[in-house]
Design a protein around this motif. Structure first.
Motif, mmCIF file in Angstrom:
data_model
loop_
_atom_site.group_PDB
_atom_site.id
_atom_site.type_symbol
_atom_site.label_atom_id
_atom_site.label_comp_id
_atom_site.label_asym_id
_atom_site.label_seq_id
_atom_site.Cartn_x
_atom_site.Cartn_y
_atom_site.Cartn_z
ATOM 1 N N PRO A 251 -36.390 -122.113 0.559
ATOM 2 C CA PRO A 251 -35.112 -121.519 1.119
ATOM 3 C C PRO A 251 -34.171 -121.085 -0.226
ATOM 4 N N GLY A 252 -33.315 -120.267 -0.353
ATOM 5 C CA GLY A 252 -32.374 -120.552 -1.313
ATOM 6 C C GLY A 252 -32.930 -119.689 -2.706
ATOM 7 N N SER A 253 -33.730 -118.756 -2.217
ATOM 8 C CA SER A 253 -34.128 -117.654 -3.514
ATOM 9 C C SER A 253 -33.037 -117.000 -4.279
ATOM 10 N N PRO A 254 -33.310 -116.870 -5.578
ATOM 11 C CA PRO A 254 -32.096 -116.175 -6.273
ATOM 12 C C PRO A 254 -31.439 -114.823 -5.671
ATOM 13 N N LEU A 255 -32.176 -114.042 -5.091
ATOM 14 C CA LEU A 255 -31.530 -112.904 -4.590
ATOM 15 C C LEU A 255 -30.920 -113.587 -3.313
ATOM 16 N N VAL A 256 -31.170 -114.309 -2.507
ATOM 17 C CA VAL A 256 -30.380 -114.835 -1.385
ATOM 18 C C VAL A 256 -28.912 -115.548 -1.947
ATOM 19 N N LYS A 257 -29.000 -116.296 -3.024
ATOM 20 C CA LYS A 257 -27.884 -116.802 -3.607
ATOM 21 C C LYS A 257 -26.874 -115.787 -4.148
ATOM 22 N N LEU A 258 -27.416 -114.644 -4.621
ATOM 23 C CA LEU A 258 -26.514 -113.606 -5.370
ATOM 24 C C LEU A 258 -25.989 -112.834 -4.085
ATOM 25 N N SER A 259 -26.957 -112.796 -2.970
ATOM 26 C CA SER A 259 -26.334 -111.686 -1.872
ATOM 27 C C SER A 259 -25.106 -112.617 -1.417
ATOM 28 N N LYS A 260 -25.134 -114.096 -1.238
ATOM 29 C CA LYS A 260 -24.120 -114.700 -0.752
ATOM 30 C C LYS A 260 -22.798 -114.421 -1.495
ATOM 31 N N ALA A 261 -22.966 -114.587 -2.983
ATOM 32 C CA ALA A 261 -21.858 -114.331 -3.874
ATOM 33 C C ALA A 261 -21.342 -112.994 -3.759
ATOM 34 N N CYS A 262 -22.116 -112.129 -3.734
ATOM 35 C CA CYS A 262 -21.556 -110.732 -3.455
ATOM 36 C C CYS A 262 -20.950 -110.663 -2.159
ATOM 37 N N GLU A 263 -21.032 -111.193 -1.092
ATOM 38 C CA GLU A 263 -20.619 -111.052 0.170
ATOM 39 C C GLU A 263 -19.077 -112.043 0.203
ATOM 40 N N LYS A 264 -19.404 -112.869 -0.594
ATOM 41 C CA LYS A 264 -17.885 -113.654 -0.672
ATOM 42 C C LYS A 264 -16.747 -112.973 -1.352
ATOM 43 N N ILE A 265 -17.319 -112.131 -2.600
ATOM 44 C CA ILE A 265 -16.482 -111.384 -3.426
ATOM 45 C C ILE A 265 -15.884 -110.101 -2.605
ATOM 46 N N GLU A 266 -17.098 -109.660 -1.757
ATOM 47 C CA GLU A 266 -16.813 -108.341 -1.077
ATOM 48 C C GLU A 266 -15.680 -108.544 0.121
ATOM 49 N N SER A 267 -15.903 -109.909 0.959
ATOM 50 C CA SER A 267 -15.134 -110.077 1.839
ATOM 51 C C SER A 267 -13.740 -110.526 1.616
ATOM 52 N N LYS A 268 -13.341 -110.920 0.340
ATOM 53 C CA LYS A 268 -11.989 -111.481 -0.002
ATOM 54 C C LYS A 268 -11.786 -110.761 -1.267
ATOM 55 N N PRO A 269 -11.177 -109.668 -1.184
ATOM 56 C CA PRO A 269 -10.882 -108.534 -2.105
ATOM 57 C C PRO A 269 -9.593 -109.429 -3.072
ATOM 58 N N PHE A 270 -9.521 -108.795 -4.140
ATOM 59 C CA PHE A 270 -8.260 -109.373 -4.955
ATOM 60 C C PHE A 270 -7.206 -109.212 -4.364
ATOM 61 N N LYS A 271 -6.007 -110.150 -4.952
ATOM 62 C CA LYS A 271 -4.561 -109.908 -4.068
ATOM 63 C C LYS A 271 -4.015 -108.647 -4.481
ATOM 64 N N TYR A 272 -3.359 -108.208 -3.094
ATOM 65 C CA TYR A 272 -2.545 -106.880 -3.368
ATOM 66 C C TYR A 272 -1.638 -107.265 -4.617
ATOM 67 N N ASN A 273 -1.372 -106.364 -5.485
ATOM 68 C CA ASN A 273 -0.329 -106.558 -6.461
ATOM 69 C C ASN A 273 0.269 -105.107 -6.806
ATOM 70 N N LEU A 274 1.720 -105.061 -6.458
ATOM 71 C CA LEU A 274 2.337 -104.023 -6.729
ATOM 72 C C LEU A 274 3.009 -103.744 -8.173
ATOM 73 N N SER A 275 1.981 -103.687 -9.212
ATOM 74 C CA SER A 275 2.273 -103.693 -10.588
ATOM 75 C C SER A 275 3.330 -102.587 -11.019
ATOM 76 N N LEU A 276 3.844 -102.950 -12.178
ATOM 77 C CA LEU A 276 5.018 -101.768 -12.584
ATOM 78 C C LEU A 276 4.646 -100.484 -12.583
ATOM 79 N N PRO A 277 3.618 -100.007 -13.159
ATOM 80 C CA PRO A 277 3.256 -98.578 -12.876
ATOM 81 C C PRO A 277 3.223 -98.030 -11.481
#
Length: 480
Positions: A257-283
């Motif tokens: 269990p826990g092959s490199p691709l599985v670990k990376l898939s979990k990392a990918c899913e964490k980032i994809e499911s939690k986008p960076f915060k909304y930010n109404l920048s000056l431009p």
């Protein structure tokens, strides 16, 4: 007692709704620029013939320089004197190293100078997937086909055609004007940096810089039906990041269990499911203040009361993705993956690569810290391959802005001119070191299909679009 409470709450609700509606009613469009009625005639045939000559030069840039054809770059430069003879007669011309070209058109004063930029290198073309050859400059049905017709040989051609015409008419700009062209923009080469160093070394003060960026487009902002002339006042940062994980490998018939691709898939899913915060920048704020006023009334209620409706806008952007979402947060796109070389072998190392576009209010280091926090796995290594910080922000007012925005209004009459945040990277970011007035506008009116062909298949330009680009620079140069 209860009736009194209900009455008070009802009255408060009515006042609250009234405030929202009044703010929306007062959120009216800014006064349109008074149009210049001067009619400018363009020799469209000459513009197209000149551009087609540039397209026929296969100036493809690669990070592996051994793949490049130096003769094609040299051929393009050698064509310029015959295509734009007045420019070469009147302007000084310097070839700076790394395919950077610099023209100086001397004006009545050298106290300040304007810079008009473009790049003449292009990305590769998968020619087997094109309907027409990518580097033959074929002209059919008032359309010119070829790589670079939109990105950005059209701009280089328009600048030089406009200058050539004005010089032939005896026009002299009020200040010096420089034409700065790079042959390595597509690979983040240092051609533009070398030109900036030249300006810095020679103490040349810049009043205006214009490079590729926004365009005249439709259906890009909620509730706005008129075409919008978008002028970039800043651009997002960028970094390519490698996520990797390792194991002892082994045969796929007895996996642990826990092959490199599985670990990376979990990392990918964490980032994809939690986008960076909304930010109404000056431009982005400047853009919403401008275009939001032209929206339908329902949208104006939202855009005039973002203090209340920011969560709604955030939800809309997260669900829809695309250009609007990219304006309002740091984005992550996973673009490459690598595992073992055989389907029955567990990889000893696997990797994912992500392209990240960084909000103006953030930085490379801050974004990296946030990525590590999101993944939160010591077995996943996160490494920055290369990076570019967000650019400086140029404000949408002042003499430089007025020259560009009025030229857009005059060329594409009826469009709404607005600042915006450029989500791509350009050579203009280097000029933030020496100039506060750096703007990004590709002088074309583009359909969604045409925008999609940039770096894609079947890149082409309408004759009228190329002619309008020349008209824009004629109007702009006359103001310099």
């Amino acid at each position: 007692m209860w009736n009194i409470v209900v009455a008070i709450l009802g009255a408060a609700l009515l006042v609250f709704i009234a405030v929202l509606l009044i703010r929306a009613l007062r959120f009216a469009p800014y006064k349109d620029y008074v149009q210049d009625t001067e009619n400018i005639e363009i020799d469209t045939e000459r513009v197209i013939n000149s551009l087609s000559e540039l397209v026929r030069c296969k100036t493809v840039s690669y990070r592996d320089s051994s793949l490049e054809d130096d003769k094609e770059f040299e051929k393009l430069v050698s064509k310029l004197p015959s295509l734009h003879p007045n420019v070469f007669e009147k302007c000084s011309f310097t070839e700076i190293s790394n395919r950077a070209l610099l023209f100086k058109w001397e004006g009545e004063s050298s106290e300040t100078a304007s810079v008009m930029m473009a790049h003449y290198d292009v990305v590769p073309a998968d020619e087997a997937s094109w309907e027409k050859p990518a580097f033959e400059g074929i002209c059919e049905d008032n359309i010119l086909w070829g790589r670079g017709t939109l990105d950005t040989k059209v701009t280089m051609n328009a600048i030089l055609c406009a200058a050539d015409k004005l010089i032939s008419e005896g026009f002299v700009p009020s200040e010096d004007v420089y034409f700065a062209f790079s042959g390595s923009e597509e690979i983040n080469g240092n051609g533009a940096e070398l030109i900036v160093d030249y300006f810095k070394k020679n103490g040349i003060k810049l009043s205006l810089v214009i490079d590729e960026g926004g365009a005249v487009v439709e259906n890009v902002f909620p509730g706005v039906k008129r075409p919008c002339g978008l002028i970039g006042i800043a651009e997002k940062g960028m970094m390519n990041v490698e996520f990797s994980a390792e194991s002892k490998g082994g045969h796929a018939s007895a996996p642990k269990p826990g092959s490199p691709l599985v670990k990376l898939s979990k990392a990918c899913e964490k980032i994809e499911s939690k986008p960076f915060k909304y930010n109404l920048s000056l431009p982005a704020r400047f853009m919403f203040r401008c275009l939001g006023r032209h929206s339908s009334f329902l949208y104006r209620i939202i855009f005039s009361n973002l203090w209340l409706f920011n969560p709604v806008l955030n939800l809309i952007c997260k669900k829809s993705g695309g250009e609007l979402n990219a304006l309002l947060r740091t984005t992550v796109a996973f673009t490459q993956a690598k595992g073992s070389d055989a389907p029955n072998v567990i990889p000893t190392k696997a990797s994912l690569t992500a392209n990240i576009r960084i909000s103006p209010d953030s930085s490379v280091s801050k974004t990296l810290r946030q990525l590590k926090k999101k993944v939160n796995d010591k077995d996943v290594n996160i490494k920055v391959i290369n990076s570019i910080e967000p650019s400086e922000i140029s404000f949408p007012f002042g003499d430089g802005w007025d020259k560009i925005s009025s030229s857009v209004s005059e060329t594409w009459q009826g469009c709404i001119v607005s600042p915006y945040l450029m989500v791509q990277c350009s050579d203009s970011r280097h000029y933030g070191k020496i100039c506060k007035y750096v703007y990004r506008f590709s002088a074309m009116d583009l359909t969604a299909e045409e925008r999609a062909s940039i770096h894609g298949n079947n890149e082409k330009i309408r004759y009228v679009c190329a002619a309008k680009a020349c008209e824009f620079y004629l109007r702009l140069l006359k103001k310099c």
